[in-house]
Write an enzyme that holds these catalytic residues in place. Structure first.
Site, PDB file in Angstrom:
ATOM      1  N   ASP A  23     -70.212  39.495  58.856  1.00  0.00           N
ATOM      2  CA  ASP A  23     -70.727  38.690  57.752  1.00  0.00           C
ATOM      3  C   ASP A  23     -69.843  37.460  57.602  1.00  0.00           C
ATOM      4  OD1 ASP A  23     -72.439  40.838  57.416  1.00  0.00           O
ATOM      5  OD2 ASP A  23     -71.150  41.797  55.928  1.00  0.00           O
ATOM      6  N   ASP A  27     -81.589  47.600  50.767  1.00  0.00           N
ATOM      7  CA  ASP A  27     -80.228  47.553  50.239  1.00  0.00           C
ATOM      8  C   ASP A  27     -80.162  48.457  49.021  1.00  0.00           C
ATOM      9  OD1 ASP A  27     -79.730  45.733  52.182  1.00  0.00           O
ATOM     10  OD2 ASP A  27     -79.283  44.040  50.859  1.00  0.00           O
TER      11      ASP A  27
END
Length: 241
Positions: free
Chosen positions: A129, A8
């Site tokens: 998500d 990330d």
């Protein structure tokens, strides 16, 4: 089942967030290319990369870091974060990304996902998500009224390579993945599902592997790898058995 070690990116560094909060970022490596190479050297078949700044900005921000990853490894890379139009999809695929992940735009503009799947077969994944079972977008800053299954079903016949399902309530807190919800989603759709969020140990991987028959094709892990709770080579071996 494939292990996807996660990188990330925030401000050019490899970080992990807690519960999706940008202010809860821990820097684990300042050299994304070196981190990707370490994963590849450990036997990773894929690398999962997210441009966190891009997810909030709605356009690529950590481009140089992504390019350093692509230059460092020969294994396929899937990339999400800030990819909201066909030009950006095309740009990343031309630069060497194997698969783009469309998240916010999948909710806002499902037709773009379908068009991209037609134009680039097998190279488009959808990232869904969830917060409390509902789809969250804009770098998890907003929650919609749509359920995960509702959104996934929109792309059943589109040719999406995979649905990447993240339970935000478990992300980055090492609470264990939402195995039940992931398996239920995988069973309800024909598209392969990649589990994400909360994977904290080899036992979590074993639990996901036990329900792999439901259609779970892979699992993403970040913090547990950086914390040393999961050894990449060991995890790959376990999932391959």
């Amino acid at each position: 089942m494939i292990l996807f070690p996660a990188i990330d990116l925030k401000d050019g560094n490899c970080v992990r967030l807690k519960l999706g909060l940008m202010e809860e970022a821990t820097v684990f490596n300042t050299d994304p290319g070196a981190q990707a190479k370490a994963f590849a050297d450990a036997g990773a078949q894929w690398i999962h990369v997210v441009d966190l700044n891009g997810a909030f900005a709605g356009k690529p921000v950590n481009g140089a870091a992504v390019e350093s990853i692509l230059a460092a490894v020969d294994v396929p890379v899937q990339l999400g974060g800030g990819i909201r139009d066909m030009a950006t999809i095309e740009m990343w695929l031309q630069k060497g990304v194997s698969r783009v992940i469309l998240g916010t735009v999948a909710l806002r503009n499902p037709q773009l996902v379908k068009d991209a799947c037609k134009r680039f077969p097998g190279r488009v994944a959808v990232g869904i998500d969830a917060k409390g079972g509902k789809v969250a977008v804009e770098g998890w800053a907003e929650t919609s009224d749509l359920t995960v299954l509702d959104l996934a079903l929109k792309f059943e016949d589109a040719g999406v390579a995979a649905i990447i399902y993240t339970d935000i309530d478990r992300d980055g807190v090492l609470a264990g993945p939402n195995t039940q919800a992931t398996a239920a989603l995988a069973q309800a759709i024909s598209t392969p599902v990649i589990a994400s969020g909360g994977v904290s140990s080899l036992d979590d991987l074993k639990a996901l592997k036990a329900v792999a028959g439901s259609g779970i094709a892979g699992v993403i892990s970040g913090r547990a790898i950086y914390d040393g709770r999961i050894d990449v080579a060991e995890a790959i071996k376990l999932l391959a058995e």
